[in-house]
Design an enzyme around this catalytic site. Structure first.
Site, PDB file in Angstrom:
ATOM      1  N   ILE A 196      -0.337  -5.464   5.430  1.00 22.55           N
ATOM      2  CA  ILE A 196      -0.027  -5.069   4.053  1.00 22.55           C
ATOM      3  C   ILE A 196       1.293  -5.678   3.581  1.00 22.55           C
ATOM      4  O   ILE A 196       1.968  -5.152   2.706  1.00 22.55           O
ATOM      5  CB  ILE A 196       0.001  -3.533   3.899  1.00 22.55           C
ATOM      6  CG1 ILE A 196       0.990  -2.895   4.877  1.00 22.55           C
ATOM      7  CG2 ILE A 196      -1.369  -2.948   4.083  1.00 22.55           C
ATOM      8  CD1 ILE A 196       1.167  -1.395   4.669  1.00 22.55           C
ATOM      9  N   GLY A 228       0.817  -1.213   0.000  1.00 21.39           N
ATOM     10  CA  GLY A 228       0.000   0.000   0.000  1.00 21.39           C
ATOM     11  C   GLY A 228       0.847   1.258   0.000  1.00 21.39           C
ATOM     12  O   GLY A 228       0.659   2.150  -0.803  1.00 21.39           O
ATOM     13  N   GLU A 235       8.351   2.852   8.358  1.00 19.35           N
ATOM     14  CA  GLU A 235       8.795   3.944   7.495  1.00 19.35           C
ATOM     15  C   GLU A 235      10.184   4.479   7.845  1.00 19.35           C
ATOM     16  O   GLU A 235      10.726   5.307   7.117  1.00 19.35           O
ATOM     17  CB  GLU A 235       7.774   5.085   7.552  1.00 19.35           C
ATOM     18  CG  GLU A 235       6.445   4.693   6.959  1.00 19.35           C
ATOM     19  CD  GLU A 235       5.314   5.619   7.379  1.00 19.35           C
ATOM     20  OE1 GLU A 235       4.690   6.213   6.501  1.00 19.35           O
ATOM     21  OE2 GLU A 235       5.049   5.725   8.586  1.00 19.35           O
ATOM     22  N   ALA A 287       1.861  -1.645  14.200  1.00 19.21           N
ATOM     23  CA  ALA A 287       2.297  -2.707  15.102  1.00 19.21           C
ATOM     24  C   ALA A 287       2.137  -2.297  16.557  1.00 19.21           C
ATOM     25  O   ALA A 287       1.651  -3.080  17.384  1.00 19.21           O
ATOM     26  CB  ALA A 287       3.743  -3.077  14.808  1.00 19.21           C
ATOM     27  N   THR A 343       3.646  -6.574   5.945  1.00 13.13           N
ATOM     28  CA  THR A 343       4.668  -6.181   6.913  1.00 13.13           C
ATOM     29  C   THR A 343       4.939  -7.238   7.972  1.00 13.13           C
ATOM     30  O   THR A 343       5.939  -7.167   8.673  1.00 13.13           O
ATOM     31  CB  THR A 343       4.253  -4.880   7.608  1.00 13.13           C
ATOM     32  OG1 THR A 343       2.918  -5.050   8.117  1.00 13.13           O
ATOM     33  CG2 THR A 343       4.257  -3.715   6.641  1.00 13.13           C
TER      34      THR A 343
END
Length: 733
Positions: free
Chosen positions: A469, A242, A693, A513, A471
């Site tokens: 997604i 995403g 990120e 998370a 992860t």
């Protein structure tokens, strides 16, 4: 639970399962085809295809659907003439489509063709004849800076900040740097396209859809369609990437829902790769001015960061590229400002670490240029400006180990071998250089809830409207439940991606998370307390292992404590005082080595290292994978990625993965990510921080700084393509 105090010692502290590099629990289903994505859900569905506007701004004069309606298999053609009235709002709140004849951007959906097959719908879409009255549009950011305004974003940080007397301090600083950097328009470029299968059961809507934040998406769908939220169900157990492009509800979901309601049949749609570039969101380009004033020893006296980005006139979302500048380095006099230019191009929104990802491309290169001006090692410059507290909020950091990341990275990367003078290291025809950059990313926490149930067979089931997604969410949640309940991960079933389950934050912003995991932690804590009391044990003394609850010499099988229906508990996490009283970020340091061809200017990454601290690492394997993935995105931002805007029409010319370049295997040789031990008791009950990120933040700047060290080409306009490097290479004798 509201996060108002330090987490303290808790059931996760032994770390016998959480943190281990176990394989993904959903891995087998993914590689064998058992994991179903939105478009793979099988029903007797019709297929839809979007017709996009071919102008950048104007109005539909006429629309002729006669030929398309007579085409084979066509069941419905939606336009603004027969679409229902819909709710309005910014793109985060609602997503009305076909709501009128006005065209506000290139690629805006102006018709939706539904047919028996995808091929029939696509063929008929090309038969829809639309004529427009064109209007002059404002498309290019650089041409519209004078119309930029101060944006307002209610759920984010203020657009501007000021501490001390920046102007006076900068003017009087012995050493000054005043530079402008530019970053381009970018696309998320996820593998799975935006897709939806819509089905109605009476007044209730079910959407199998690719969406990162289902609880929020449910509200947006309900507001758009003007129906109660309880009549909307979003299902998305697996998402094929995403990167922010699926945070919000897009046209595919709304169009499929409207068509399905009218036809009383399921309707399926997947946007084509070309449509994704215009129908969904992207990252705005930016123009950033960095001003740094220091004393002669390199201590920052004044730091300023001005950012221009663009968006539709109806939107307030801006690229917060100066946000990290407010907290990363010390300095008594500070100024950050964001300005938003109204542009008639598709919606700009969150993408891959919005703000820091592009902001650090400017700030960390400016620090490199400042180090050279001061004749200082770039790492030493950063060490001299390490703050003792948040320099703008004047509150302590919850934890901060940037210095440790820089020092350990320098040791592992053998930074001592770097020649500070550009163009001095050769490997045949290649000029070789090293670069460094700091990494930081905010650590948010969002409201999330979870339910955990112990079943009669000794297994546990976790449920929440969280998404994965790619992860590793399924895996880390299984680890948390297993450790807290004394089970193996094979005994834990995690069920995600359904708004019938407890509300969850979703995947995005590096909060997924921590938020979902903390909610599960609280649910497990509540269940542990229930079980302890049922076993007549003190909950504070009880241990859970091998499916048993243990206290002193007493040991009871968990399944002996409840009946065949099982036993469950709920948990909830909410941000509280700690997020206001402590400055919370994750940190890291990037090191890159590149080669630059002395004749052609070709840049090749030779090796790369990231060293990070992000609180408790929940799974060493998935965390490393996340960090490396972000670093690769950073390489793409530095060297490859840019959407090319045609300023005449407001369209993106390279709207596919053939011409929108992202790194491939040949671009990424030796790369590694290392996490240093850290626990952050102020962050959440898990003592973890966001990782998703962090890897991209600063990575591109390390590459850019390495290019300068290799050949002396200082490029401030990203991406750093061959033509820019070639024109900046020193003239060969």
């Amino acid at each position: 639970m509201e996060m108002n105090a330090p987490a303290g010692a808790n059931a996760l502290d032994p770390g016998n399962i959480v943190g281990k590099p176990i394989d993904r629990v959903d891995g087998r289903s993914k590689v064998t085809g058992g994991a179903r994505y939105a478009y793979e859900m099988q029903q007797d569905a019709l297929y839809g295809f979007v017709v996009e506007a071919s102008i950048g701004r104007g109005k539909i004069r006429s629309i002729d659907t006669d030929a398309a309606e007579k085409a084979p298999g066509v069941k419905l053609i939606l336009t603004h003439r027969n679409a229902p009235e819909q709710g309005t709002g910014n793109h985060r709140e609602a997503h009305p489509v076909l709501s009128g004849p006005e065209v506000t951007r290139y690629g805006q959906p102006v018709a939706f063709v539904v047919a028996e097959t995808f091929e029939q719908a696509r063929a008929a879409a090309y038969l829809v004849n639309i004529r427009y009255d064109r209007e002059a549009g404002q498309y290019a950011l650089r041409s519209n800076l004078k119309s930029a305004r101060v944006p307002h974003q209610a759920d984010g940080a203020p657009a501007d900040s000021a501490v001390g007397d920046f102007a006076g301090a900068f003017e009087n600083a012995p050493v000054q740097l005043d530079l402008t950097y530019a970053t381009p328009l970018q696309s998320h470029a996820m593998m799975e396209p935006h897709a939806t299968l819509a089905t109605w059961d009476g007044d209730s809507l079910v959407l199998h859809t690719a969406n990162q934040m289902l609880s929020q998406g449910r509200l947006a769908v309900a507001k758009t369609l003007k129906i109660p939220p309880e009549d909307v169900r979003l299902i998305s157990p697996f998402i094929g990437g995403g990167f922010g492009g699926k945070l919000w509800v897009n046209a595919d979901a709304i169009l499929a829902a409207i068509a399905s309601r009218q036809l009383k049949r399921p309707v399926k749609i997947a946007l084509t790769r070309q449509q994704i570039f215009h129908v969904t969101t992207h990252r705005s380009d930016t123009i950033q001015r960095i001003r740094l004033g220091t004393d002669r020893e390199g201590r920052i006296l004044a730091i300023g960061h001005d950012v221009f980005s663009g968006n539709l006139p109806s939107e307030q979302v801006y690229e917060g590229a100066a946000l990290q500048t407010r907290t990363l380095y010390a300095g008594p006099n500070r100024l950050t400002r964001h300005r938003l230019a109204p542009l008639d191009i598709p919606v700009a929104s969150s993408m891959r670490a919005p703000g820091e990802a592009v902001g650090l491309l400017a700030l960390e290169c400016a620090m490199d240029e400042l180090a050279e001006k001061l004749n200082l090692d770039p790492i030493e410059l950063r060490l001299r400006n390490e703050p003792g507290e948040d320099p703008e909020k004047h509150i302590p950091y919850s934890s901060r180990h940037l210095v440790a990341c820089l020092r350990e990275g320098a040791r592992l990367f053998e930074w001592r071998n770097r020649n500070a003078r550009p163009g001095q290291v050769r490997d045949g025809r290649w000029l070789v250089g090293m670069g460094v950059a700091a990494a930081t990313r905010g650590n948010p926490l969002r409201v999330s809830k979870a339910n955990v149930r112990l079943n009669a067979d000794g297994t546990a089931t976790v449920r929440m409207a969280m998404t994965d997604i790619g992860t590793g969410t399924y895996t880390i949640l299984a680890q948390i439940a297993a450790e807290m309940l004394g089970l193996s991960t094979e005994q834990v079933r995690v069920e995600l991606g359904d708004t019938l389950y407890p509300e969850a934050a979703g995947s995005g912003g590096s909060f997924g998370a921590a938020s979902s995991g903390s909610a599960l932690f609280e649910a497990c804590e509540a269940l542990r307390e229930k079980l302890a009391r049922m076993a007549r044990m003190d909950p504070a003394d009880a241990r859970f292992a091998d499916g048993r609850i243990i206290s002193g010499a007493q040991s009871v099988q968990l399944t002996e404590l409840f009946g065949p229906g099982g036993i469950d508990a709920d948990g909830e996490i909410r941000p509280g005082q700690t997020i206001r009283e402590y400055s919370q970020q994750s940190y890291g340091a990037h090191f890159a080595e590149v080669g630059v061809d002395e004749d052609t200017g070709e840049v090749r990454l030779r090796r790369m290292l990231g060293v990070f601290t992000a609180g408790r690492v929940l799974n060493a394997k998935t965390a490393r994978s996340q960090a490396i993935g972000g670093m690769i995105f950073g390489v793409g931002a530095a060297l490859h990625e840019a959407m090319m805007l045609d300023p005449r029409f407001g369209c993106f010319v390279n709207h596919d993965l053939a011409e929108y370049h992202v790194p491939v295997h040949a671009d990424i040789p030796a790369i590694d990510a290392v996490f240093l031990p850290e626990l952050d008791e102020m962050a959440n009950p898990l003592k973890s921080k966001g990782i998703g990120e962090l890897g991209i933040c600063g990575a591109g700047a390390a590459v850019a700084n390495a290019i300068y060290n290799a050949c002396g080409a200082r490029i401030r306009d990203y991406p750093i393509t061959l033509d820019k490097v070639l024109s900046s290479l020193p003239v060969q004798a």
